[in-house]
Write an enzyme that holds these catalytic residues in place. Structure first.
Site, mmCIF file in Angstrom:
data_model
loop_
_atom_site.group_PDB
_atom_site.id
_atom_site.type_symbol
_atom_site.label_atom_id
_atom_site.label_comp_id
_atom_site.label_asym_id
_atom_site.label_seq_id
_atom_site.Cartn_x
_atom_site.Cartn_y
_atom_site.Cartn_z
ATOM 1 N N HIS A 223 52.137 43.142 -16.246
ATOM 2 C CA HIS A 223 52.290 41.674 -16.341
ATOM 3 C C HIS A 223 50.898 41.078 -16.556
ATOM 4 O O HIS A 223 50.200 41.454 -17.501
ATOM 5 C CB HIS A 223 53.010 41.211 -15.063
ATOM 6 N N HIS A 263 56.248 43.215 -25.377
ATOM 7 C CA HIS A 263 56.699 42.102 -24.535
ATOM 8 C C HIS A 263 58.201 42.194 -24.397
ATOM 9 O O HIS A 263 58.889 42.562 -25.349
ATOM 10 C CB HIS A 263 56.310 40.771 -25.194
ATOM 11 N N ASP A 319 48.014 38.542 -23.779
ATOM 12 C CA ASP A 319 46.849 39.166 -23.144
ATOM 13 C C ASP A 319 45.922 39.863 -24.131
ATOM 14 O O ASP A 319 44.806 40.224 -23.766
ATOM 15 C CB ASP A 319 47.313 40.201 -22.104
HETATM 16 C C1 LIG Z 1 51.758 38.087 -19.564
HETATM 17 C C2 LIG Z 1 52.599 39.300 -19.734
HETATM 18 O O1 LIG Z 1 53.154 39.756 -18.765
HETATM 19 S S1 LIG Z 1 52.777 39.940 -21.255
HETATM 20 C C3 LIG Z 1 52.911 41.702 -20.974
HETATM 21 C C4 LIG Z 1 51.614 42.256 -20.469
HETATM 22 N N1 LIG Z 1 51.685 43.711 -20.292
HETATM 23 C C5 LIG Z 1 51.121 44.560 -21.163
HETATM 24 O O2 LIG Z 1 50.511 44.178 -22.153
HETATM 25 C C6 LIG Z 1 51.226 46.023 -20.803
HETATM 26 C C7 LIG Z 1 51.619 46.840 -22.015
HETATM 27 N N2 LIG Z 1 52.973 46.552 -22.401
HETATM 28 C C8 LIG Z 1 54.034 47.123 -21.746
HETATM 29 O O3 LIG Z 1 53.878 47.925 -20.822
HETATM 30 C C9 LIG Z 1 55.441 46.739 -22.185
HETATM 31 O O4 LIG Z 1 55.458 46.370 -23.538
HETATM 32 C C10 LIG Z 1 56.052 45.616 -21.316
HETATM 33 C C11 LIG Z 1 56.099 46.045 -19.849
HETATM 34 C C12 LIG Z 1 55.246 44.341 -21.414
HETATM 35 C C13 LIG Z 1 57.475 45.302 -21.778
HETATM 36 O O5 LIG Z 1 58.154 46.458 -21.646
HETATM 37 P P1 LIG Z 1 59.721 46.703 -21.867
HETATM 38 O O6 LIG Z 1 60.355 45.587 -22.552
HETATM 39 O O7 LIG Z 1 60.272 47.079 -20.552
HETATM 40 O O8 LIG Z 1 59.690 47.907 -22.845
HETATM 41 P P2 LIG Z 1 59.636 49.438 -22.450
HETATM 42 O O9 LIG Z 1 58.602 49.707 -21.411
HETATM 43 O O10 LIG Z 1 61.036 49.847 -22.147
HETATM 44 O O11 LIG Z 1 59.142 50.069 -23.806
HETATM 45 C C14 LIG Z 1 59.978 50.217 -24.950
HETATM 46 C C15 LIG Z 1 59.318 51.242 -25.849
HETATM 47 O O12 LIG Z 1 58.079 50.724 -26.355
HETATM 48 C C16 LIG Z 1 56.996 51.516 -25.905
HETATM 49 N N3 LIG Z 1 55.933 50.605 -25.490
HETATM 50 C C17 LIG Z 1 56.066 49.426 -24.850
HETATM 51 N N4 LIG Z 1 54.885 48.842 -24.701
HETATM 52 C C18 LIG Z 1 53.965 49.669 -25.239
HETATM 53 C C19 LIG Z 1 52.580 49.612 -25.378
HETATM 54 N N5 LIG Z 1 51.882 48.572 -24.906
HETATM 55 N N6 LIG Z 1 51.940 50.638 -25.987
HETATM 56 C C20 LIG Z 1 52.637 51.697 -26.452
HETATM 57 N N7 LIG Z 1 53.982 51.804 -26.359
HETATM 58 C C21 LIG Z 1 54.629 50.804 -25.751
HETATM 59 C C22 LIG Z 1 57.517 52.323 -24.728
HETATM 60 O O13 LIG Z 1 56.802 53.520 -24.572
HETATM 61 C C23 LIG Z 1 58.945 52.541 -25.148
HETATM 62 O O14 LIG Z 1 58.960 53.567 -26.121
HETATM 63 P P3 LIG Z 1 60.188 54.610 -26.184
HETATM 64 O O15 LIG Z 1 61.407 53.772 -26.468
HETATM 65 O O16 LIG Z 1 59.800 55.504 -27.298
HETATM 66 O O17 LIG Z 1 60.239 55.259 -24.851
HETATM 67 O O1 LIG Z 2 57.361 36.348 -20.073
HETATM 68 C C1 LIG Z 2 56.977 37.437 -19.654
HETATM 69 O O2 LIG Z 2 57.730 38.416 -19.463
HETATM 70 C C2 LIG Z 2 55.539 37.663 -19.370
HETATM 71 C C3 LIG Z 2 54.757 36.428 -19.207
HETATM 72 O O3 LIG Z 2 54.640 35.870 -18.135
HETATM 73 C C4 LIG Z 2 54.135 35.838 -20.372
HETATM 74 O O4 LIG Z 2 54.259 36.393 -21.453
HETATM 75 O O5 LIG Z 2 53.471 34.791 -20.225
#
Ligand SMILES: CC(=O)SCCNC(=O)CCNC(=O)[C@H](O)C(C)(C)COP(=O)(O)OP(=O)(O)OC[C@H]1O[C@@H](n2cnc3c(N)ncnc32)[C@H](O)[C@@H]1OP(=O)(O)O
Ligand SMILES: O=C([O-])CC(=O)C(=O)O
Length: 382
Positions: A223, A263, A319
């Site tokens: 997050h 996302h 981010d």
């Molecule tokens: C303000 C915020 O909160 S915005 C989000 C900030 N977080 C990040 O940037 C961390 C990196 N990103 C992530 O971990 C994810 O994209 C999340 C947690 C934000 C969203 O995840 P979810 O919707 O649950 O997707 P999930 O984790 O199921 O991933 C789906 C697929 O994409 C891949 N994937 C998702 N994010 C990434 C990433 N950043 N890099 C590489 N692969 C990724 C996963 O490995 C998965 O692949 P698979 O289907 O082959 O197993």
């Molecule tokens: O919406 C979400 O899942 C993550 C978040 O807070 C944002 O992107 O600002």
């Protein structure tokens, strides 16, 4: 009773909200109907707080009154500074220090806690929003062996924070850039930290509890914690002295999750990342040090063409470029997520109040998959 499992609550509707609208396929975000791009360009963070909490944009008089009330609440009790000093001595992370301090702020709130009095809850939310920058700036200074700087009421929310951090008034570019970053992070539907705050508030716990929960949930690397991870990744790339495309190829081949990408809601580039991309480039051009923007832009270009990323709907989120913006403003890496929290207090308080207007305890259920009908064996016979 529906028995299909929605792990992660993807797409599960649990509330109605008029705070923020997101179209994850079109890359659109609006607060109360106003496009984030217009707000980022034209409004101030104080205006956005007013909009989120009261539903309409203020006129000049209403904004002045609101901003004055907010600024008047900036000072924190000396006991909070003493606690922060102790946490700094223990080398606590700023997000953890913030979590502790928000919880502690309730002790000096002048009003009784009555979660069913929504006006009082809003005033508590306003006090938290006013004091979080003071807490964070004081913490950053204390851990660097400096005295905290008293807040000033004559500066904007953004300028005052940068002033308390450095002890010097920021120039207009820094203050405006920071203000814009605060606007971009203020709200985003039922993200994990906002939902955490709502769950807490739905029990009729108070605003301080809800915001403390929000800070806790935002800290994680999936997050809000991702903004710091992005900048650490770019620094790692820089230190490797490798070509950025070779470096990122290697990272993907090693199954590394790239922070700032992906996302739950967006399948295209996050509109906030679009704005921050431009800002990061602009700051780099102005300072003559475009390296950080260039690294991020090269990675973006590479991953956008790398088949698996667009196939999975992975694109830069908010981010991915914010870290390069804060870095160019000279802010310490581990302050990036606390800054996110500073801004998101607006959304947390707004959603909590909106939900409490027609509150219902949030209580989902888990499908039981454990053992059944076991015979109890007394402890000495096990
Ligand atoms: C303000 C915020 O909160 S915005 C989000 C900030 N977080 C990040 O940037 C961390 C990196 N990103 C992530 O971990 C994810 O994209 C999340 C947690 C934000 C969203 O995840 P979810 O919707 O649950 O997707 P999930 O984790 O199921 O991933 C789906 C697929 O994409 C891949 N994937 C998702 N994010 C990434 C990433 N950043 N890099 C590489 N692969 C990724 C996963 O490995 C998965 O692949 P698979 O289907 O082959 O197993
Ligand atoms: O919406 C979400 O899942 C993550 C978040 O807070 C944002 O992107 O600002």
């Amino acid at each position: 009773m529906a028995d299909d499992l929605q792990k992660g609550l993807d797409d599960v509707l649990v509330a109605e909200s008029s705070l923020s609208y997101i179209d994850g396929d079109a890359g659109l975000l609006a607060y109360r109907g106003y496009d984030i791009k217009d707000l980022a360009r034209e409004a101030s963070y104080e205006e956005v707080l007013y909009l989120l909490w009261r539903g309409e944009l203020p006129d000049r008089d209403a904004l002045d009154e609101f901003a004055t009330e907010l600024a008047a609440e900036r000072a924190v009790d000396e006991s909070v500074i003493t606690t922060l000093d102790g946490l700094a001595a223990a080398d606590e992370r700023p997000m953890a220090a913030l979590r502790t301090a928000v919880s502690m702020l309730s002790a000096s709130d002048p009003e009784e806690s009555d979660p069913e009095d929504l006006d009082a809850s809003l005033r508590k939310g306003r006090r938290i929003a006013a004091k979080v920058p003071t807490v964070l700036a004081a913490y950053d200074r204390l851990r660097n062996g400096q005295e905290p700087v008293e807040p000033r009421e004559d500066l904007s929310y953004a300028a005052n924070f940068l002033y308390m951090l450095d002890g010097e008034e920021p120039d207009d570019v820094a203050a405006e850039t920071f203000d814009m970053a605060l606007i971009l992070h203020a709200d985003h539907g039922l993200n994990a930290s906002t939902f955490t705050g709502m769950v807490i508030a739905s029990t009729l716990a108070d605003t301080y509890s809800a915001v403390t929960g929000g800070v806790s949930a935002l800290a994680g690397s999936l997050h809000g914690g991702a903004n710091q991870d992005v900048m650490e990744t770019l620094l790692e790339l820089d230190e490797s002295e490798k070509d950025p495309t070779d470096w990122i190829r290697n990272a993907i081949d090693n199954d590394r999750r790239i922070p700032g990408w992906g996302h739950r809601v967006y399948n295209v580039k996050d509109p906030r990342a679009e704005i921050l991309t431009e800002k990061s480039a602009e700051l780099g051009e102005n300072s003559g040090e475009k390296k950080w923007y260039d690294y991020a832009a090269t990675i973006e270009e590479y991953l956008t063409e790398e088949e698996s990323f667009p196939e999975k709907g992975l694109a830069p989120n908010v981010d991915f470029y914010s870290g390069t913006v804060y870095y160019q403003l000279g802010i310490d890496l581990d302050m990036y997520t606390p800054i996110f929290a500073m801004s998101r207090v607006g959304g947390w308080v707004g959603h909590v109040l909106e939900y409490q207007e027609d509150n219902r305890l949030i209580r989902p259920r888990a499908r039981y998959v454990g053992p059944e009908n076991r015979e109890f064996v007394p402890i000495d016979d096990r």
